[in-house]
Design a protein around this motif. Structure first.
Motif, PDB file in Angstrom:
ATOM      1  N   ARG A  22       0.701  -1.280  -0.062  1.00 25.74           N
ATOM      2  CA  ARG A  22       0.146  -0.059   0.102  1.00 25.74           C
ATOM      3  C   ARG A  22       0.979   1.221   0.072  1.00 25.74           C
ATOM      4  N   PHE A  23       1.916   1.232   0.647  1.00 31.03           N
ATOM      5  CA  PHE A  23       2.759   2.423   0.927  1.00 31.03           C
ATOM      6  C   PHE A  23       3.513   2.546  -0.564  1.00 31.03           C
ATOM      7  N   ARG A  82       1.099   4.117  -2.880  1.00 29.81           N
ATOM      8  CA  ARG A  82       0.865   5.708  -2.724  1.00 29.81           C
ATOM      9  C   ARG A  82       2.161   6.336  -3.323  1.00 29.81           C
ATOM     10  N   TRP A  83       3.337   5.722  -3.155  1.00 28.46           N
ATOM     11  CA  TRP A  83       4.727   6.362  -3.487  1.00 28.46           C
ATOM     12  C   TRP A  83       4.518   6.401  -4.960  1.00 28.46           C
ATOM     13  N   LEU A 105       1.970   8.916  -6.264  1.00 30.12           N
ATOM     14  CA  LEU A 105       2.356  10.586  -5.894  1.00 30.12           C
ATOM     15  C   LEU A 105       3.717  10.937  -6.732  1.00 30.12           C
ATOM     16  N   PRO A 146      14.703   6.337  -4.385  1.00 24.18           N
ATOM     17  CA  PRO A 146      14.481   5.187  -3.287  1.00 24.18           C
ATOM     18  C   PRO A 146      14.523   3.712  -3.929  1.00 24.18           C
ATOM     19  N   MET A 182      17.748   1.207  -3.844  1.00 25.07           N
ATOM     20  CA  MET A 182      17.267  -0.257  -3.152  1.00 25.07           C
ATOM     21  C   MET A 182      17.597  -1.356  -4.197  1.00 25.07           C
ATOM     22  N   PHE A 241      12.610  -0.990   0.643  1.00 21.38           N
ATOM     23  CA  PHE A 241      12.164   0.028  -0.077  1.00 21.38           C
ATOM     24  C   PHE A 241      11.875   1.262   0.991  1.00 21.38           C
ATOM     25  N   ILE A 242      11.087   0.909   1.916  1.00 23.00           N
ATOM     26  CA  ILE A 242      10.908   1.998   2.876  1.00 23.00           C
ATOM     27  C   ILE A 242      12.013   2.578   3.492  1.00 23.00           C
ATOM     28  N   TRP A 266      13.223   5.034   1.003  1.00 22.97           N
ATOM     29  CA  TRP A 266      12.510   6.205   1.050  1.00 22.97           C
ATOM     30  C   TRP A 266      12.811   6.926   2.128  1.00 22.97           C
ATOM     31  N   ALA A 297       3.909  12.839   1.734  1.00 25.64           N
ATOM     32  CA  ALA A 297       2.340  12.364   1.313  1.00 25.64           C
ATOM     33  C   ALA A 297       2.168  10.995   1.057  1.00 25.64           C
ATOM     34  N   PRO A 298       3.389  10.186   0.442  1.00 26.69           N
ATOM     35  CA  PRO A 298       2.943   8.798   0.414  1.00 26.69           C
ATOM     36  C   PRO A 298       2.707   8.121   1.642  1.00 26.69           C
ATOM     37  N   LEU A 299       3.219   8.727   2.894  1.00 24.53           N
ATOM     38  CA  LEU A 299       2.730   8.075   4.022  1.00 24.53           C
ATOM     39  C   LEU A 299       1.508   8.583   4.760  1.00 24.53           C
ATOM     40  N   THR A 305      -1.179   9.939   3.028  1.00 28.31           N
ATOM     41  CA  THR A 305      -2.411   9.114   2.206  1.00 28.31           C
ATOM     42  C   THR A 305      -2.473   7.809   2.560  1.00 28.31           C
ATOM     43  N   MET A 306      -1.513   7.056   2.661  1.00 27.28           N
ATOM     44  CA  MET A 306      -1.472   5.645   2.889  1.00 27.28           C
ATOM     45  C   MET A 306      -2.136   5.586   4.390  1.00 27.28           C
ATOM     46  N   GLN A 319      -4.793   2.506   6.623  1.00 23.49           N
ATOM     47  CA  GLN A 319      -4.614   1.774   7.495  1.00 23.49           C
ATOM     48  C   GLN A 319      -3.773   2.668   8.700  1.00 23.49           C
ATOM     49  N   ILE A 323       2.064   1.525   8.843  1.00 21.40           N
ATOM     50  CA  ILE A 323       2.609   0.982   7.499  1.00 21.40           C
ATOM     51  C   ILE A 323       2.529  -0.370   7.587  1.00 21.40           C
TER      52      ILE A 323
END
Lengths: 230, 230
Positions: free
Chosen positions: A97-98, A101-102, A105, A163, A167, B98-99, B102, B162-164, B166-167, B171, B174
């Motif tokens: 989901r993250f 969104r990434w 956006l 990112p 990665m 990936f997170i 980011w 914003a990705p965080l 809106t996600m 939920q 994360i």
């Protein structure tokens, strides 16, 4: 009975371009499920499955209709749990989901604006009229003005992929050693660009492009089966 | 025997601030493992476990020494598989990378530059000398000049979350319904900012701040146990 996928097209039905439909095609192939695509122009969407959804992708699997690419991926994961996983567990379902969104956006906006006229030119007249009306309302300017200056924004677009790029130094896919739905999320956006626009979104020496090329070859070259826009 | 964590500190040993050490503390608490922290200033790092690592966090678990926060989280996950999962499966292990990228490229740089003098002021003189030398080499300018103009960059920093943001409409964490290591990755960065700097990085009405406040309360308020910098 194979799954039906309503797949967005323009004039050329052999060149489906929707990023979200590409995500679903890759997910269906990943699960090894047989599917048939039903070419669907913009103005045909309201009639899909008797108005089941305002957007596509929509799938019909027997008596079940599902719309929205992420919802479809979850449906496939839980309906066909013994086939290859699309998420690699519950944590992957959440974290995808993250990444969605990434991607939405960070990756989508530049493609959506830069390729706008490329999309328009590849639609039938009736869909062009719909596209002009809805997109001019969204961007609040004439369609032709939206992509102006894309060359000046290209460097920022590429920089924002950092990112993903860094990665890829750790692992070949976002999903790890092999791809998962999270890969198809970002792939879908770049495949949209590749199929609809001859514009050079990725530099040829970018590790992101190397990953994208790997994704094009997955599932017997499903992505590569549609040639790049010329 | 409890796990030892070498934890970065300045003058005040009760206010550890390293984002990467915070990730590990949250991961240890998440696994329900008992641990003791060993306050470690910058200039004490080379002596940690006889030069085991150039960076901290470093943990010692019995005879095993592990450094790097992500490697430590993977070590804990696989060494203690029957305790609560930090990744929620293999897909989560991959996507957390990936997170991490980011967070490192989107969240860290603005904090690292904006809070630079706040960090410096909270170090002992011997660590200040080390910090000035290494950071002035990294940023290629006097320490005092690095945070200049942070107010002008704040809006961009917040927009980039914003990705965080809106996600979080889908939920609460994360990691999904409950937090996973991916939450601690981003939490660590914002906790670093909170502990070391009175600067207002997040707006109070930001859903990202609401999520951060939830994270502060996790594991019996481990994060909240260190008051915000004044």
């Amino acid at each position: 009975m194979s799954i039906k996928l309503y797949d967005l097209v323009g004039k050329d039905h052999s060149r489906p371009f929707s990023p979200h439909c590409w995500k679903v095609k890759m997910a269906l192939a990943h699960k090894g499920l047989s599917f048939e695509t039903i070419p669907t122009p913009f103005t045909a969407i309201p009639a899909v499955e008797e108005g089941a959804s305002k957007i596509i992708p929509v799938i019909r699997d027997g008596d079940t209709i599902v719309s929205d690419s992420f919802a479809i991926a979850l449906y496939l994961e839980h309906t066909y749990p013994h086939r290859p996983t699309l998420f690699g567990g519950e944590g992957g379902e959440a974290m995808a989901r993250f990444i969605e969104r990434w991607s939405f956006l960070t990756v989508h906006p530049f493609i959506a604006t830069s390729a706008l006229m490329d999309i328009y030119e590849r639609l039938k007249p009736v869909d062009q009229a719909h596209f002009r009306k809805t997109r001019e309302a969204r961007f609040n300017k004439p369609l032709e003005e939206v992509p102006v200056g894309r060359d000046n924004r290209l460097e920022t677009f590429r920089a924002n992929l950092a990112p993903l790029r860094t990665m890829l130094g750790d692992q070949p896919f976002i999903g790890g050693a092999t791809p998962l739905f999270c890969d198809y999320i970002v792939f879908g956006a770049l495949q949209w660009a590749r199929v609809i626009s001859p514009y050079g979104f990725l530099a040829g020496d970018d590790p992101v492009d190397a990953w994208f090329q790997r994704c094009l070859q997955l599932h017997e070259g499903l992505g590569a089966s549609v040639p790049a826009a010329a």
